[in-house]
Design a protein around this motif. Structure first.
Motif, PDB file in Angstrom:
ATOM      1  N   ASP A   1      29.535 -43.732  12.914  1.00 30.41           N
ATOM      2  CA  ASP A   1      30.843 -43.275  12.435  1.00 30.41           C
ATOM      3  C   ASP A   1      31.873 -44.403  12.530  1.00 30.41           C
ATOM      4  N   GLU A   2      31.829 -45.153  13.633  1.00 31.35           N
ATOM      5  CA  GLU A   2      32.774 -46.259  13.798  1.00 31.35           C
ATOM      6  C   GLU A   2      32.576 -47.329  12.722  1.00 31.35           C
TER       7      GLU A   2
ATOM      8  N   GLN B   1      23.270 -39.617  20.372  1.00 27.50           N
ATOM      9  CA  GLN B   1      24.715 -39.434  20.239  1.00 27.50           C
ATOM     10  C   GLN B   1      25.423 -40.794  20.170  1.00 27.50           C
ATOM     11  N   LEU B   2      24.949 -41.767  20.956  1.00 29.15           N
ATOM     12  CA  LEU B   2      25.547 -43.101  20.922  1.00 29.15           C
ATOM     13  C   LEU B   2      25.343 -43.747  19.548  1.00 29.15           C
TER      14      LEU B   2
ATOM     15  N   LYS C   1      24.957 -42.132  16.736  1.00 25.39           N
ATOM     16  CA  LYS C   1      25.797 -41.435  15.761  1.00 25.39           C
ATOM     17  C   LYS C   1      27.247 -41.896  15.870  1.00 25.39           C
ATOM     18  N   ASP C   2      27.769 -42.028  17.101  1.00 22.65           N
ATOM     19  CA  ASP C   2      29.151 -42.486  17.286  1.00 22.65           C
ATOM     20  C   ASP C   2      29.334 -43.891  16.724  1.00 22.65           C
ATOM     21  N   THR C   3      28.343 -44.740  16.940  1.00 25.99           N
ATOM     22  CA  THR C   3      28.412 -46.112  16.408  1.00 25.99           C
ATOM     23  C   THR C   3      28.408 -46.102  14.888  1.00 25.99           C
TER      24      THR C   3
END
Length: 841
Positions: A819-820, A812-813, A815-817
């Motif tokens: 997207d950012e 999840q980390l 994936k969030d990175t």
């Protein structure tokens, strides 16, 4: 008197005569091979005179001994050829030769084939001899003797690179010609029953089989040299035995080229063997080899030349026409190679331009020597060859050798004079006059100091000092009359700096503060810088200062082995070499700046020295950046290397102090022996360069990565099994925009840059990159480049799903990175967009 004693007396007399005639050779300014040939022919003429074998007089005994001195060609080849070839390979600058390996191999292989074809078909057209025999004659006369033309190049100060080309070509074309001659002789003896493809296969196996044997034998010899290190007599003995072992094994047991085996072994020993013996042992080894080769070359030339008068008695008038055509064909073939092949290589980027004047000298300087004579003699003595063919080949080959020696050899310098190549260039004349004026002034001042200190003044001393001052004044006057434009002045300064840089590297090697491996590389680089400054000025000087293309290729190969096959030994060694190289280069460049402000300032003037300092500062800035990058990544190794250098310098200073005290009589011999032994023991502790650890242990990197901190050992072991370590160097492209994303990188140390034309941002320790293309399956959207040395963990795309399934929080980390970062790449920086548009025009 016994026959052995008489034979030894004659041999000793001939060698003494050759030694006595050396000053005459230098006075007449003719190649030594010409003098050796004349001595041999004169001795051969004695054999044509009547004598009584049992006469007992000095004359009859001398002629009888000369007759007994004649050895078969096979014996001459076995005794003398291995040492002659091995010495030539030892003395050549292998690193400089490897820089030009493409043109050297082309000239050595292609030029031999061209000469064989030209001579073979030309002679076959005007004679009734079979074509195979004519081609055999062409291969025999394709071997060249570089001694004369290389000597001339050195006299006129030709670029070192040109000398390397000639030496390398001659060394390898001997091997090529002999291998080709062996194949053609086999083809001739078998009555041309061998098919052409079989001939090519036989040549390839002969040539490359010999090369492989030479390489293996040399590496075994290098291992032996390590075992017997510090034992000069044993080390020199191994070097003498090696060429004979390889030559006999290749020729008599493996049926491959003994010449090629010896040549390759010599090149390997010259490049690698000298790093495994002390500088003192290498100096002893080269002195011994110089003496061996002087004796061998003199004896073989005289012995073979003695047979020339007997063979030339068999000359027919019709042979003269064939000889004339053969001469024209041989030199036409060499002209095609020089004026056709060399420009082609230059257009392909494999060779630099060689002036037409130098090509003419190389063309006329293609002398033939002892190797050609011995090969011709081998054909004469071969019972499988018909009498007609052996006479034809023997007569023409020996007549051709005599023509090149007596015509080309004696006229080479006059031709140089006509081409105005025996004159110093304006830059060389300026360098001579300026250094002469500086040196003469220094000598005059020192003479005055000595005369005052020891009260030796008087008219004689005053006259001596005045003579030096007059010579200095004359040099200054010549300097003022010789006007150089600013660029020539600048180029002259660069040449002086490169020459002194080479001397400084040799000084460090002599002081044992740099390994021989690194010293050889740096000295070769300084030589390339001097040649490049002479022909291309500042740009060539700076390009050569970057290092050889070969070194860059080897480093890239080491990087590939570590990244793809996880073999890190070679990369560790190359990085350690880079550490040592940059450290010594920085020290030398600092001394160069002091030299420019000191002795070079009165020699070149302030304006030129300011420009010279600018280029030195530019180089020093580059070296400092490279060294700082290495230090940041490997601080412990940098500290150990620096400590080792300082300890070596301290030991050298301590040794000098003891020597000074011994010269003044303070220390006796017994104390000196004791102190020297202690210093030797301490030298042994700092002689070996410390090993470099790349720090690429996978488990250590995984456990130290912030993202994986706190994970249980089972997950750490699982992650470790999926990832592989990798080291990146500054400027290395790690990912490219538009490629498919089949892996992602985790940064354990260092810094990288993610950039497109519109956006740019940096990542460091604890970050990761390359995840976006794996997650969305699209091509990469940015380039990724290493800014510093980086320790990375590579996660293949095929393993990402297993990794993500086992570590949902980490997934999840990531994936969030992703997207950012996608948002950051989409939001273009206006300043960067504007700069990209300007750069695009």
């Amino acid at each position: 008197m016994s026959e052995v004693a008489i034979g030894l007396l004659v041999v000793a007399g001939l060698l003494t005569l050759v030694s006595i005639l050396q000053p005459l050779t230098e006075r007449l300014r003719i190649p030594q091979t010409v003098m050796l040939a004349l001595v041999g022919i004169a001795a051969g003429c004695l054999l044509l005179l009547p004598y009584s074998p049992t006469g007992g007089g000095l004359w009859d005994d001398t002629v009888s001994a000369l007759t007994d001195l004649e050895l078969p060609a096979e014996v001459l080849l076995t005794i003398f050829l291995p040492v002659l070839l091995f010495h030539a390979g030892l003395t050549i600058d292998v690193r400089r030769m490897l820089d030009d390996v493409a043109p050297i191999l082309s000239m050595a292989v292609v030029a031999v084939a061209v000469c064989t074809a030209f001579v073979g078909f030309a002679v076959g057209f005007v004679s009734t001899i079979p074509l195979a025999a004519c081609l055999l004659l062409g291969a025999i006369v394709a071997t060249t003797d570089p001694i004369a033309v290389v000597g001339v190049f050195r006299d006129i100060g030709a670029p070192r690179r040109l000398t390397i080309l000639v030496e390398g070509e001659s060394l390898l074309n001997d091997a090529t010609a002999i291998a080709l001659m062996t194949v053609l002789l086999d083809f001739l003896v078998r009555s041309a029953t061998t098919e052409p493809p079989d001939v090519l296969l036989l040549f390839a196996s002969d040539f490359f089989g010999g090369a492989a044997l030479g390489a293996v034998g040399a590496w075994i010899a290098v291992a032996l040299l390590k075992l017997i290190r510090q034992r000069p007599l044993a080390e020199v003995t191994v070097s003498i035995a090696l060429p004979y072992i390889l030559y006999i094994l290749a020729e008599d047991y493996i049926n491959t080229s003994g010449v090629m085996a010896v040549v390759i072994a010599a090149l390997v020993i010259g490049a690698r063997g000298r790093t495994n013996v002390t500088p003192q042992t290498w100096s002893i080894m080269m002195t011994v080899w110089d003496q061996i080769v002087f004796l061998a070359s003199a004896l073989v030339f005289i012995m073979v030349a003695m047979k020339v008068p007997q063979i030339l008695l068999q000359v027919y008038w019709s042979d003269l026409l064939v000889l004339a055509i053969m001469i024209v064909a041989a030199f036409a073939a060499r002209a095609v190679s020089l004026f056709g092949l060399m420009p082609m290589l230059r257009r392909l980027g494999l060779a630099e331009r060689v002036s037409n004047k130098f090509k003419l000298v190389m063309l006329w300087g293609g002398l033939r020597g002892a190797v050609t004579l011995v090969l011709a003699l081998a054909i004469i003595e071969n019972n499988a060859v018909s009498d007609e063919i052996s006479r034809f080949i023997g007569v023409l080959a020996m007549a051709f050798v005599l023509f090149t020696l007596l015509v080309n050899g004696t006229t080479l310098r006059p031709i140089m004079h006509v081409l105005k190549l025996d004159r110093l260039s304006n830059i060389d004349r300026a360098l001579r006059d300026r250094t002469l004026g500086l040196a003469l002034s220094e000598v005059a001042d020192r003479i005055m100091d000595v005369s005052e200190r020891y009260r030796m003044g008087g008219p004689a001393t005053d006259a001596l000092v005045e003579s030096y001052r007059q010579r200095r004044t004359a040099a200054i006057q010549r300097r003022e009359n010789l006007i150089l434009d600013p660029e020539e002045e600048y180029r002259l300064g660069l040449i002086i700096l490169a020459t002194r840089e080479e001397e400084l590297y040799l000084h460090h090697f002599g002081q044992d503060t740099v390994s021989r491996h690194t010293a050889v590389e740096l000295v070769a680089k300084a030589g390339r810088m001097r040649d490049a400054a002479k022909t291309q000025g500042r740009d060539g000087y700076l390009k050569a200062a970057e290092g050889s293309r070969r070194s860059r290729i080897l480093f890239q190969l080491a990087m590939w082995l570590q990244a793809r096959l996880r073999i890190g030994h070679f990369l560790e060694r190359r990085l350690a070499d880079r550490f040592e190289n940059t450290t010594i280069t920085r020290i030398v460049l600092s001394r160069q700046l002091e030299f420019t402000d000191g002795k070079l300032l009165p020699l070149m003037g302030r304006a030129v020295c300011l420009r010279l300092k600018d280029v030195l500062v530019e180089r020093l800035h580059t070296v400092n950046n490279a060294l700082d990058a290495l230090r940041r990544q490997f601080p412990d190794y940098a500290e150990r290397l620096q400590t080792r250098f300082l300890r070596q310098a301290a030991l050298r200073l301590e040794e000098r102090e003891y020597d000074a005290l011994a010269e003044e009589g303070v220390l006796n011999s017994e104390i000196m022996v004791n102190l020297k032994r202690r210093i030797g023991q301490r030298w042994a502790t700092v002689a070996k360069r410390p090993s470099l650890d790349l720090g690429l242990d996978t488990e250590t990197l995984v456990r130290g990565f912030p993202l994986f901190e706190g994970l249980p050992d089972s997950q750490i072991r699982h992650i470790r099994s999926l990832m592989s370590p990798r080291l990146a160097v500054p400027g290395e492209r790690l990912m490219s925009k538009g490629e498919r994303g089949d892996f992602m990188l985790f940064i354990s140390s260092g810094a990288i840059e993610v950039h497109t034309e519109e956006a740019r941002f940096s990542l460091g320790r604890g970050d990761f990159v390359g995840e976006m293309a794996i997650l969305d399956g699209k091509r990469r959207r940015a380039n990724v480049t290493a800014v510093t040395y980086c320790q990375l963990l590579v996660l293949p795309g095929r393993d990402f799903r297993r990794f993500a399934k086992a570590n949902p929080n980490v997934r999840q980390l990531i994936k969030d990175t992703a997207d950012e970062r996608a948002a950051r790449l989409d939001e273009a920086d206006p300043a960067l967009v504007e700069r990209a548009q300007v750069e695009a025009g």
